[in-house]
Write a protein that holds these residues in place. Structure first.
Motif, short mmCIF file in Angstrom:
data_model
loop_
_atom_site.label_atom_id
_atom_site.label_comp_id
_atom_site.label_asym_id
_atom_site.label_seq_id
_atom_site.Cartn_x
_atom_site.Cartn_y
_atom_site.Cartn_z
N PRO A 32 0.84 -1.21 0.00
CA PRO A 32 0.00 0.00 0.00
C PRO A 32 0.87 1.25 0.00
O PRO A 32 1.97 1.27 0.57
CB PRO A 32 -0.80 -0.12 1.30
CG PRO A 32 0.00 -1.03 2.16
CD PRO A 32 0.73 -1.96 1.23
N LEU A 33 0.39 2.30 -0.64
CA LEU A 33 1.13 3.55 -0.68
C LEU A 33 1.14 4.19 0.69
O LEU A 33 0.12 4.25 1.37
CB LEU A 33 0.49 4.50 -1.68
CG LEU A 33 0.57 4.09 -3.14
CD1 LEU A 33 -0.20 5.08 -3.99
CD2 LEU A 33 2.01 4.02 -3.58
N ILE A 34 2.30 4.68 1.08
CA ILE A 34 2.44 5.36 2.35
C ILE A 34 2.48 6.86 2.05
O ILE A 34 3.35 7.33 1.32
CB ILE A 34 3.71 4.92 3.09
CG1 ILE A 34 3.63 3.44 3.41
CG2 ILE A 34 3.90 5.75 4.35
CD1 ILE A 34 4.90 2.87 4.00
N VAL A 35 1.55 7.59 2.60
CA VAL A 35 1.49 9.02 2.39
C VAL A 35 2.22 9.70 3.53
O VAL A 35 1.86 9.55 4.69
CB VAL A 35 0.03 9.51 2.32
CG1 VAL A 35 -0.02 11.01 2.14
CG2 VAL A 35 -0.71 8.80 1.21
N VAL A 36 3.26 10.44 3.20
CA VAL A 36 4.06 11.14 4.19
C VAL A 36 3.67 12.62 4.14
O VAL A 36 3.66 13.22 3.07
CB VAL A 36 5.56 10.98 3.91
CG1 VAL A 36 6.38 11.77 4.90
CG2 VAL A 36 5.94 9.52 3.94
N TYR A 37 3.36 13.18 5.28
CA TYR A 37 2.98 14.59 5.35
C TYR A 37 4.23 15.44 5.35
O TYR A 37 5.11 15.27 6.18
CB TYR A 37 2.14 14.87 6.59
CG TYR A 37 1.79 16.32 6.74
CD1 TYR A 37 0.81 16.88 5.95
CD2 TYR A 37 2.46 17.13 7.64
CE1 TYR A 37 0.49 18.21 6.07
CE2 TYR A 37 2.15 18.46 7.77
CZ TYR A 37 1.16 19.00 6.97
OH TYR A 37 0.85 20.32 7.08
N MET A 38 4.31 16.36 4.39
CA MET A 38 5.43 17.30 4.32
C MET A 38 4.87 18.70 4.48
O MET A 38 4.09 19.16 3.64
CB MET A 38 6.17 17.18 2.98
CG MET A 38 6.94 15.90 2.82
SD MET A 38 8.23 15.67 4.05
CE MET A 38 9.34 16.98 3.65
N PRO A 39 5.26 19.41 5.53
CA PRO A 39 4.72 20.76 5.73
C PRO A 39 5.31 21.75 4.73
O PRO A 39 6.38 21.52 4.15
CB PRO A 39 5.17 21.10 7.16
CG PRO A 39 6.37 20.26 7.38
CD PRO A 39 6.17 19.00 6.58
N ASP A 40 4.59 22.86 4.53
CA ASP A 40 5.13 23.94 3.70
C ASP A 40 6.30 24.56 4.44
O ASP A 40 6.25 24.79 5.64
CB ASP A 40 4.05 25.01 3.46
CG ASP A 40 2.90 24.47 2.65
OD1 ASP A 40 3.14 23.56 1.82
OD2 ASP A 40 1.76 24.94 2.83
#
Length: 188
Positions: A32-40
């Motif tokens: 499954p794709l792992i979505v990593v949160y990257m802040p602005d």
């Protein structure tokens, strides 16, 4: 005399089961794709930043001091964290205004623009979530600050700081503001 007690069909069934197990085990299953949160981010280039003894990472333009600065404009503090926390943002904004106001020189000729961004905030979890070993139980705040010349937009200082406190998020914010005050009074 023949001592082999297995019959030919049982050997064929055994080989077929082994081949089937190997094929099932070696099939390429898509993960499954792992979505990593990257802040602005407001700081785009980290290559010149170095670890600092007061703040986590810093870069200061050679010859830049806050005593050469006459005025500053603090843009509203951005909140790029995954879980926005307006109370932390307003407290950091007020603290930065106070710290910078105390550090400026009225006779300085350089005008600054100051941008700050809260990258991540984590509050203390509840009692049930803190039982799990992989859950981070200490509240923390991560912040980045970019100080630039208002006329040219040239960066004068870049600061990234991370502070964790085992008691509360309020204490972590107080600690990060204390570190920034010390940094602005001694390092710049």
């Amino acid at each position: 005399m023949n001592t082999n007690t297995k019959t030919l069909p049982s050997r064929i069934i055994l080989c077929a089961l082994l081949i089937l197990a190997a094929v099932i085990g070696c099939t390429n299953k898509s993960a499954p794709l792992i979505v990593v949160y990257m802040p602005d981010r407001i700081i785009q280039d980290f290559s010149d930043m170095r670890e600092h003894e007061i703040v986590s990472w810093a870069w200061i333009r050679r010859g830049f001091t806050l005593s050469n600065c006459g005025s500053f404009e603090l843009e509203p503090v951005m909140d790029s964290s995954k879980n926005p926390n307006p109370a932390v943002v307003s407290r950091i904004e007020e603290g930065l205004k106070t710290i910078l106001k105390d550090s400026m020189n009225a006779n300085g000729d350089l005008e600054l623009i100051v941008r700050a961004n809260v990258l991540d905030v984590k509050v203390k979890p509840g009692r049930i979530k803190s039982w799990f070993a992989d859950f981070d139980t200490m509240p923390y705040v991560e912040l980045e600050i970019l100080i630039a010349d208002r006329a040219t937009g040239l960066p004068m200082a870049k600061i990234i700081h991370f502070r964790r406190n085992e008691k509360s998020l309020k204490t972590a914010v107080s600690d990060i503001l204390g570190d920034l005050k010390l940094f602005f009074t001694t390092a710049i």
